[in-house]
Design a protein around this motif. Structure first.
Motif, PDB file in Angstrom:
ATOM      1  N   TYR B 137       0.839  -1.196   0.000  1.00 32.07           N
ATOM      2  CA  TYR B 137       0.000   0.000   0.000  1.00 32.07           C
ATOM      3  C   TYR B 137       0.876   1.248   0.000  1.00 32.07           C
ATOM      4  O   TYR B 137       1.990   1.239   0.523  1.00 32.07           O
ATOM      5  N   ARG B 138       0.320   2.305  -0.547  1.00 30.03           N
ATOM      6  CA  ARG B 138       0.994   3.596  -0.450  1.00 30.03           C
ATOM      7  C   ARG B 138       0.469   4.346   0.763  1.00 30.03           C
ATOM      8  O   ARG B 138      -0.670   4.111   1.198  1.00 30.03           O
ATOM      9  N   PRO B 139       1.270   5.280   1.316  1.00 29.83           N
ATOM     10  CA  PRO B 139       0.850   5.985   2.527  1.00 29.83           C
ATOM     11  C   PRO B 139      -0.526   6.647   2.418  1.00 29.83           C
ATOM     12  O   PRO B 139      -1.254   6.713   3.405  1.00 29.83           O
ATOM     13  N   ALA B 140      -0.891   7.108   1.217  1.00 27.85           N
ATOM     14  CA  ALA B 140      -2.173   7.813   1.075  1.00 27.85           C
ATOM     15  C   ALA B 140      -3.359   6.910   1.387  1.00 27.85           C
ATOM     16  O   ALA B 140      -4.438   7.398   1.699  1.00 27.85           O
ATOM     17  N   ASN B 141      -3.133   5.601   1.311  1.00 21.23           N
ATOM     18  CA  ASN B 141      -4.271   4.684   1.428  1.00 21.23           C
ATOM     19  C   ASN B 141      -4.393   3.976   2.771  1.00 21.23           C
ATOM     20  O   ASN B 141      -5.121   2.993   2.891  1.00 21.23           O
ATOM     21  N   ILE B 142      -3.649   4.443   3.786  1.00 18.81           N
ATOM     22  CA  ILE B 142      -3.761   3.808   5.104  1.00 18.81           C
ATOM     23  C   ILE B 142      -4.036   4.861   6.172  1.00 18.81           C
ATOM     24  O   ILE B 142      -3.907   6.055   5.926  1.00 18.81           O
ATOM     25  N   SER B 143      -4.408   4.401   7.339  1.00 15.80           N
ATOM     26  CA  SER B 143      -4.785   5.326   8.416  1.00 15.80           C
ATOM     27  C   SER B 143      -3.554   5.896   9.118  1.00 15.80           C
ATOM     28  O   SER B 143      -2.436   5.430   8.929  1.00 15.80           O
ATOM     29  N   GLY B 144      -3.787   6.903   9.956  1.00 11.74           N
ATOM     30  CA  GLY B 144      -2.692   7.550  10.671  1.00 11.74           C
ATOM     31  C   GLY B 144      -1.900   6.596  11.548  1.00 11.74           C
ATOM     32  O   GLY B 144      -0.671   6.591  11.543  1.00 11.74           O
ATOM     33  N   GLY B 145      -2.621   5.766  12.292  1.00 19.42           N
ATOM     34  CA  GLY B 145      -1.940   4.817  13.176  1.00 19.42           C
ATOM     35  C   GLY B 145      -1.093   3.844  12.379  1.00 19.42           C
ATOM     36  O   GLY B 145       0.032   3.497  12.759  1.00 19.42           O
ATOM     37  N   GLN B 146      -1.637   3.428  11.230  1.00 19.81           N
ATOM     38  CA  GLN B 146      -0.894   2.508  10.365  1.00 19.81           C
ATOM     39  C   GLN B 146       0.328   3.192   9.777  1.00 19.81           C
ATOM     40  O   GLN B 146       1.398   2.599   9.676  1.00 19.81           O
ATOM     41  N   GLU B 167       6.852  13.307  19.357  1.00 20.55           N
ATOM     42  CA  GLU B 167       5.397  13.256  19.572  1.00 20.55           C
ATOM     43  C   GLU B 167       4.714  12.305  18.594  1.00 20.55           C
ATOM     44  O   GLU B 167       3.857  12.708  17.801  1.00 20.55           O
ATOM     45  N   PRO B 168       5.074  11.031  18.648  1.00 22.61           N
ATOM     46  CA  PRO B 168       4.616  10.099  17.616  1.00 22.61           C
ATOM     47  C   PRO B 168       3.111   9.849  17.614  1.00 22.61           C
ATOM     48  O   PRO B 168       2.582   9.367  16.626  1.00 22.61           O
ATOM     49  N   THR B 169       2.429  10.194  18.676  1.00 25.35           N
ATOM     50  CA  THR B 169       0.982   9.907  18.705  1.00 25.35           C
ATOM     51  C   THR B 169       0.135  11.173  18.701  1.00 25.35           C
ATOM     52  O   THR B 169      -1.086  11.103  18.740  1.00 25.35           O
ATOM     53  N   SER B 170       0.783  12.335  18.610  1.00 29.81           N
ATOM     54  CA  SER B 170       0.025  13.589  18.751  1.00 29.81           C
ATOM     55  C   SER B 170      -0.890  13.878  17.571  1.00 29.81           C
ATOM     56  O   SER B 170      -1.855  14.618  17.691  1.00 29.81           O
ATOM     57  N   ALA B 171      -0.566  13.307  16.387  1.00 34.71           N
ATOM     58  CA  ALA B 171      -1.408  13.573  15.219  1.00 34.71           C
ATOM     59  C   ALA B 171      -2.450  12.480  15.004  1.00 34.71           C
ATOM     60  O   ALA B 171      -3.082  12.440  13.966  1.00 34.71           O
ATOM     61  N   VAL B 177      -3.947   5.701  19.040  1.00 38.82           N
ATOM     62  CA  VAL B 177      -2.780   5.966  19.880  1.00 38.82           C
ATOM     63  C   VAL B 177      -2.255   4.663  20.467  1.00 38.82           C
ATOM     64  O   VAL B 177      -1.059   4.389  20.465  1.00 38.82           O
ATOM     65  N   GLY B 178      -3.179   3.823  20.921  1.00 35.65           N
ATOM     66  CA  GLY B 178      -2.806   2.588  21.602  1.00 35.65           C
ATOM     67  C   GLY B 178      -1.948   1.669  20.760  1.00 35.65           C
ATOM     68  O   GLY B 178      -0.928   1.149  21.235  1.00 35.65           O
ATOM     69  N   GLU B 179      -2.315   1.499  19.472  1.00 38.43           N
ATOM     70  CA  GLU B 179      -1.570   0.568  18.620  1.00 38.43           C
ATOM     71  C   GLU B 179      -0.116   1.023  18.439  1.00 38.43           C
ATOM     72  O   GLU B 179       0.800   0.211  18.382  1.00 38.43           O
ATOM     73  N   VAL B 180       0.090   2.349  18.373  1.00 35.04           N
ATOM     74  CA  VAL B 180       1.447   2.862  18.204  1.00 35.04           C
ATOM     75  C   VAL B 180       2.237   2.731  19.509  1.00 35.04           C
ATOM     76  O   VAL B 180       3.384   2.297  19.526  1.00 35.04           O
ATOM     77  N   LEU B 181       1.581   3.086  20.615  1.00 34.89           N
ATOM     78  CA  LEU B 181       2.281   2.996  21.901  1.00 34.89           C
ATOM     79  C   LEU B 181       2.685   1.560  22.217  1.00 34.89           C
ATOM     80  O   LEU B 181       3.759   1.315  22.774  1.00 34.89           O
ATOM     81  N   SER B 182       1.837   0.598  21.832  1.00 36.18           N
ATOM     82  CA  SER B 182       2.177  -0.787  22.167  1.00 36.18           C
ATOM     83  C   SER B 182       3.385  -1.252  21.345  1.00 36.18           C
ATOM     84  O   SER B 182       4.231  -1.985  21.847  1.00 36.18           O
ATOM     85  N   VAL B 183       3.485  -0.775  20.089  1.00 34.71           N
ATOM     86  CA  VAL B 183       4.681  -1.076  19.298  1.00 34.71           C
ATOM     87  C   VAL B 183       5.918  -0.477  19.967  1.00 34.71           C
ATOM     88  O   VAL B 183       6.968  -1.114  20.105  1.00 34.71           O
ATOM     89  N   MET B 184       5.767   0.773  20.435  1.00 32.18           N
ATOM     90  CA  MET B 184       6.909   1.444  21.077  1.00 32.18           C
ATOM     91  C   MET B 184       7.324   0.757  22.364  1.00 32.18           C
ATOM     92  O   MET B 184       8.505   0.669  22.693  1.00 32.18           O
ATOM     93  N   LYS B 185       6.329   0.256  23.084  1.00 31.04           N
ATOM     94  CA  LYS B 185       6.637  -0.442  24.337  1.00 31.04           C
ATOM     95  C   LYS B 185       7.418  -1.729  24.044  1.00 31.04           C
ATOM     96  O   LYS B 185       8.402  -2.033  24.716  1.00 31.04           O
TER      97      LYS B 185
END
Lengths: 254, 247
Positions: B137-146, B167-171, B177-185
């Protein structure tokens, strides 16, 4: 002798059709080659002008970069600020005074260098139209300026300015007619030669105008198709919604 | 744990024109450490991170990477940036490529790894952040968290020594937010060295080894998460946290 307008048109087409085709062939050759070369010149100039020399570089490098930038700016301003008909005269009777490079080569040279100055500005605009985040993303993983340009910025910039590039091609088909001043045998010059014999300027130039129109219209349509192709296959997939990040919606454009 | 310092910042200062953004910032980053930088907007957190990746030049002070000053230009700067990679608030994925190429291109062009190897590593990292099904997929076709998870995979494919998160989750929408934070954890648990500028107080408290509170361009207070969140010394820290924790 024919005695109505349309009879003259048919008569001239019969008499000089081959001549017009030769003229058209040369016009198209000049337009295609000059647009390609002009694009490459524009790409080079815009890329060079996008370089920002860090203040940590040595003085010599910084001065050279500044001089190059001024030189390129002068090139762009001079060739955009003077008529191509004048450029053709100055280059052909000045620069190529003692060199026999052939009329067609001279023609392609003149139109390319003229187009290059416009392309440089078009592509510079394209580079500016690409969001700064793309450049920073590239730098952040260690790409150099030229890598960022080549792989990330220029592909997006060129896509954004594709309509303007197509427009330059159409302009070149028409404006190569000014090369008749240095007797390049393009379409307009073919018309000039044809009208001389029977002094039928109106009929001949009517035919020439129709040929130009058919060609430019076809090219414009073709460019539109290419732009569409570049925008993607017309399928947009949206994934993730407010409630479920794994949802997928596919929209097909007809 | 052997204390190997990866980054050492001493007396960093930075101004934009007349406005001073950073004043006398000093701290060390140890291998495997996770540092969270918190503070209100405009306190200089993001600028500090951008200075570390050298997207901004510092005006004073020194940043040492593995004991030597970070390069200022050229190939050396490229090599440094490939080691200390940034993840942005706005993701900054390349719009003209699919996610797999987004991830592999740095490894190929900057690190000189073969196309096949780079794509394999990229795919592993996309797998790690749960984005493997979207590799084409190209970035235009996925969600912010993805997008942000893919951006993390891109950073990981450089095999960095340090990851900088701005600020990886501010946008992101709250649901993402949760899916990104869990990857970071997970990354933090795997021993990756990370500096995270964040407004996610729970993340700062639970995941990091050290929390830095910045205010008005200076480090107001720094210490263990327990100390900062349960027993802050400074009045400014207390004010900031109470505003955040009590909404």
């Amino acid at each position: 002798m024919p005695d109505s307008f349309w009879q003259w048109v048919v008569f001239i087409l019969n008499e000089y059709g081959g001549l017009f085709l030769t003229g058209l062939k040369n016009t198209m050759m000049i337009a295609v080659l000059s647009t390609v070369f002009g694009f490459l010149i524009g790409l080079l100039v815009a890329s060079l002008r996008s370089i920002k020399v860090s203040r940590h570089e040595g003085a010599v490098k910084r001065i050279c970069a500044k001089l190059l930038d001024i030189l390129l700016a002068v090139y762009v301003e001079v060739f955009r600020g003077t008529p191509m008909i004048v450029q053709a005269m100055v280059i052909y009777y000045g620069l190529f005074r003692n060199v026999d490079i052939g009329k067609m080569t001279a023609a392609v040279f003149i139109v390319s260098i003229n187009t290059g100055s416009y392309m440089a500005e078009i592509i510079r605009g394209g580079i500016l139209s690409v969001d700064k985040s793309q450049e920073e993303g590239a730098y952040s993983i260690g790409m150099t300026h030229s890598q960022a340009l080549r792989y990330v910025i220029l592909p997006q910039a060129i896509r954004n300015v594709m309509p303007s590039i197509g427009n330059e091609f159409v302009v070149n088909i028409k404006d190569s007619s000014v090369l008749s001043v240095i007797s390049v045998f393009e379409l307009f010059f073919a018309g000039k030669s044809a009208s001389g014999t029977y002094l039928r300027y109106f009929e001949v130039n009517f035919i020439i105008a129709v040929i130009y129109l058919i060609v430019t219209y076809t090219v414009t349509r073709g460019m539109r198709l290419i732009e569409k192709r570049l925008e993607g296959p017309g399928v947009v997939t949206i994934t993730g919604s407010q409630s479920d990040s794994r949802s997928v919606i596919t929209v097909r454009e007809d | 744990m052997a204390e190997e310092k990866i980054l050492e910042l001493s007396h960093i200062s930075k101004s934009f024109g007349d406005s001073v953004i950073l004043k006398d910032i000093s701290f060390d980053v140890e291998k495997g450490g996770v540092i969270s930088i918190i503070g209100s907007s405009g306190s200089g957190k993001s600028t500090l991170l951008r200075c570390i990746n050298r997207l901004e030049e510092i005006d004073g002070g020194e940043i040492l990477f593995r004991g030597s000053p970070i390069p200022v230009s050229g190939k050396a700067l490229s090599r440094y940036r490939a080691k200390v990679v940034m993840v942005f608030q706005q993701f900054n994925l390349f719009n003209n490529m699919d996610l797999l190429t987004n991830c592999s291109i740095g490894a190929v062009k900057v690190l000189g790894i073969s196309e096949a190897d780079a794509r394999r590593t990229a795919m592993e990292n996309l797998e790690k952040v749960g984005m493997a099904p979207f590799a084409r997929y190209r970035p235009a076709n996925i969600s912010g968290g993805q997008k942000q998870r893919a951006a993390i995979a891109r950073a990981l494919t450089m095999s960095p020594d340090v990851l900088l998160f701005d600020e990886p989750t501010s946008a992101l929408d709250p649901q993402m937010v949760g899916e990104v934070l869990s990857v970071m954890k997970d990354l933090a648990d795997s021993g990756l060295t990370m500096i995270v500028v964040t407004h996610e107080m729970a993340f700062a408290r639970d995941v990091s080894d050290e929390v830095i509170f910045m205010d008005g361009g200076v480090i107001e207070e720094a210490g263990s998460p327990h100390k900062i969140f349960s027993d802050p010394e400074k009045e400014r820290t207390r004010e900031f946290l109470s505003r955040f924790l009590n909404g």
